[in-house]
Enzyme design. Structure first.
Site, PDB file in Angstrom:
ATOM      1  N   SER A   1      34.268 -79.600  77.479  1.00  0.00           N
ATOM      2  CA  SER A   1      34.491 -80.706  76.543  1.00  0.00           C
ATOM      3  C   SER A   1      33.135 -81.046  75.919  1.00  0.00           C
ATOM      4  CB  SER A   1      35.089 -81.895  77.266  1.00  0.00           C
ATOM      5  OG  SER A   1      34.314 -82.195  78.390  1.00  0.00           O
ATOM      6  N   LEU A   2      33.115 -82.030  75.051  1.00  0.00           N
ATOM      7  CA  LEU A   2      31.872 -82.356  74.345  1.00  0.00           C
ATOM      8  C   LEU A   2      31.449 -83.781  74.641  1.00  0.00           C
ATOM      9  CD1 LEU A   2      32.761 -80.901  70.836  1.00  0.00           C
ATOM     10  CD2 LEU A   2      30.909 -80.125  72.289  1.00  0.00           C
TER      11      LEU A   2
ATOM     12  N   GLU B   1      30.062 -78.357  62.115  1.00  0.00           N
ATOM     13  CA  GLU B   1      31.473 -78.077  61.781  1.00  0.00           C
ATOM     14  C   GLU B   1      32.281 -79.357  61.932  1.00  0.00           C
ATOM     15  OE1 GLU B   1      33.071 -74.294  64.053  1.00  0.00           O
ATOM     16  OE2 GLU B   1      31.456 -75.338  65.037  1.00  0.00           O
TER      17      GLU B   1
ATOM     18  N   LYS C   1      35.151 -81.632  63.390  1.00  0.00           N
ATOM     19  CA  LYS C   1      35.863 -81.612  64.676  1.00  0.00           C
ATOM     20  C   LYS C   1      37.342 -81.841  64.378  1.00  0.00           C
ATOM     21  CE  LYS C   1      35.644 -83.330  69.370  1.00  0.00           C
ATOM     22  NZ  LYS C   1      37.077 -83.596  69.504  1.00  0.00           N
TER      23      LYS C   1
ATOM     24  N   ARG D   1      44.027 -75.402  76.723  1.00  0.00           N
ATOM     25  CA  ARG D   1      42.814 -75.729  77.481  1.00  0.00           C
ATOM     26  C   ARG D   1      43.161 -76.299  78.857  1.00  0.00           C
ATOM     27  NH1 ARG D   1      39.946 -80.204  78.567  1.00  0.00           N
ATOM     28  NH2 ARG D   1      37.708 -79.961  78.807  1.00  0.00           N
TER      29      ARG D   1
ATOM     30  N   GLU E   1      40.899 -74.395  67.637  1.00  0.00           N
ATOM     31  CA  GLU E   1      41.858 -75.496  67.572  1.00  0.00           C
ATOM     32  C   GLU E   1      43.093 -75.071  66.782  1.00  0.00           C
ATOM     33  OE1 GLU E   1      40.170 -77.987  69.091  1.00  0.00           O
ATOM     34  OE2 GLU E   1      41.336 -79.798  68.711  1.00  0.00           O
TER      35      GLU E   1
ATOM     36  N   LYS F   1      25.905 -77.966  67.022  1.00  0.00           N
ATOM     37  CA  LYS F   1      25.550 -77.062  68.134  1.00  0.00           C
ATOM     38  C   LYS F   1      24.216 -76.406  67.840  1.00  0.00           C
ATOM     39  CE  LYS F   1      30.348 -75.849  68.535  1.00  0.00           C
ATOM     40  NZ  LYS F   1      31.347 -74.903  68.097  1.00  0.00           N
TER      41      LYS F   1
ATOM     42  N   LYS G   1      30.973 -88.856  66.476  1.00  0.00           N
ATOM     43  CA  LYS G   1      32.298 -89.403  66.170  1.00  0.00           C
ATOM     44  C   LYS G   1      32.212 -90.410  65.021  1.00  0.00           C
ATOM     45  CE  LYS G   1      35.389 -88.144  68.609  1.00  0.00           C
ATOM     46  NZ  LYS G   1      35.894 -88.327  69.917  1.00  0.00           N
TER      47      LYS G   1
HETATM   48  N1  5U1 Z   1      34.382 -77.596  65.660  1.00  0.00           N
HETATM   49  C1  5U1 Z   1      34.326 -77.618  66.990  1.00  0.00           C
HETATM   50  N2  5U1 Z   1      35.162 -78.304  67.767  1.00  0.00           N
HETATM   51  N3  5U1 Z   1      34.776 -78.053  69.032  1.00  0.00           N
HETATM   52  C2  5U1 Z   1      35.305 -78.502  70.200  1.00  0.00           C
HETATM   53  N4  5U1 Z   1      33.442 -76.928  67.731  1.00  0.00           N
HETATM   54  C3  5U1 Z   1      33.720 -77.192  69.010  1.00  0.00           C
HETATM   55  N5  5U1 Z   1      33.132 -76.744  70.135  1.00  0.00           N
HETATM   56  C4  5U1 Z   1      33.627 -77.168  71.313  1.00  0.00           C
HETATM   57  C5  5U1 Z   1      34.718 -78.052  71.372  1.00  0.00           C
HETATM   58  C6  5U1 Z   1      35.244 -78.520  72.686  1.00  0.00           C
HETATM   59  O1  5U1 Z   1      33.090 -76.740  72.468  1.00  0.00           O
HETATM   60  C7  5U1 Z   1      31.997 -75.806  72.399  1.00  0.00           C
HETATM   61  C8  5U1 Z   1      30.721 -76.532  72.295  1.00  0.00           C
HETATM   62  C9  5U1 Z   1      32.043 -74.986  73.623  1.00  0.00           C
END
Ligand code: 5U1
Length: 312
Positions: A41-42, A75, A77, A98, A135, A251, A275
């Site tokens: 998760s982030l 990018e 989300k 997931r 996604e 990232k 967010k």
């Molecule tokens: N666009 C984007 N959404 N998202 C969700 N990138 C992205 N990367 C994610 C997640 C959970 O996780 C990576 C950092 C592994």
């Protein structure tokens, strides 16, 4: 017509034939899938200060001087359902949710009905095993079409695109999923047996070369100030985007730096979700109920006129 031809000439049937997208019999239940590489998760950031803290932590861990710039990928989300797609020798073998990040559900039959997900990858140097993560979501237009059809049929409508996407993937009968205008965007990889480039942006570009959709809004920038500009720019376009987003993901672009940074609990140190501020609306206070608890504690509870906010 294609199914009839393939029945008469089975030698013409290929794994990526459009007939292989069509749902067959319904499942009794979804089987479990263990993610060999956990789906992370982030961490979230809600302000520029928290973004600066994120960069400061990266700089400290990597021992980078203050005057060096960090390369980031940005990018949107997407507000959908995170999935894993496993390709073996370029053929889609399995799709999974997931779940809790370690164990998800096998939704292969549903995933195969989504036209933007290639059943077979195209091009050169495709890894023997490639797990693509991203996604699945419903673009706004698809959501509106789905709901107007539901209204016409006197069925229940979905409250927001995310719920509609999640509900569509939870169908045991993939013929129902096939009727939902779902789409997919990739954002990372999991298990890989084969060669991939050494930066996040180049990996995504390689996925795109093989026919996997990536975000057309993806950009690379230098430094946290540029991340903030990207955030402001996309925030101003948010209402006009063809899909719902709930933030921007940043990232560290260099995979070697990502490896050095590693993870804390379930979230990578090299990525963050900036967010958008919580959506606010006004409503009417209809009254206040005073609830009395077992201990005599009194809790005032507001009764509000229902109002639609942030998709609920
Ligand atoms: N666009 C984007 N959404 N998202 C969700 N990138 C992205 N990367 C994610 C997640 C959970 O996780 C990576 C950092 C592994």
């Amino acid at each position: 017509e294609l199914q009839t031809i393939e029945q008469d000439y089975p030698q013409l049937l290929t794994a990526d034939s459009p007939s292989q997208r069509v749902g067959g019999v319904a499942l009794d239940s979804f089987s479990q899938v263990v993610h060999e590489v956990p789906m992370l998760s982030l961490d979230n950031a809600f302000s520029n200060e928290e973004m600066n803290d994120f960069e400061r932590r990266i700089r400290d861990r990597l021992n980078l001087p203050d005057n060096s710039e960090i390369d980031y990928v940005c990018e949107p989300k997407l507000d959908g359902v995170a999935v894993s797609l496993l390709y073996r020798n370029g053929l889609l073998e399995r799709g999974a949710t997931r779940g809790d990040g370690r164990v998800g559900e096998d939704i292969t039959a549903n995933v195969r009905t989504i036209n933007s997900i290639p059943l077979k990858l195209q091009g050169d140097n495709i890894p023997e095993l490639l797990e693509v993560r991203g996604e699945i979501y419903l673009p706004r237009k698809g959501f509106e079409q789905l709901n107007s059809k539901a209204l016409e049929a006197g069925e229940k409508t979905f409250v927001n695109p995310r719920n509609a996407a999640a509900g569509s993937l939870r169908q045991l009968d993939s013929r129902i999923t096939a009727r939902r205008p779902l789409t997919f965007t990739a954002y990372s990889v999991g298990v890989v047996e084969g060669e991939l480039p050494d930066s996040q942006a180049a990996i995504l570009q390689r996925l795109s070369d093989w026919g996997i959709p990536i975000s057309p809004y993806m950009a690379t920038v230098l430094g946290v100030q540029a991340c903030e500009s990207y955030y402001e720019q996309l925030a101003s376009q948010r209402a006009a985007l063809p899909f719902d987003i709930d933030g921007i993901v940043f990232k560290v672009n260099t995979i070697a730096q990502q490896r050095l940074l590693g993870f804390v609990s379930r979230a990578p140190r090299w990525a963050i979700a900036r967010k958008f501020p919580a959506e606010e609306v006004s409503t009417r206070l209809l009254g206040v109920d005073f609830q009395v608890g077992r201990t005599g504690a009194i809790t005032p509870v507001a009764r509000l006129e229902p109002v639609f906010v942030a998709g609920v």
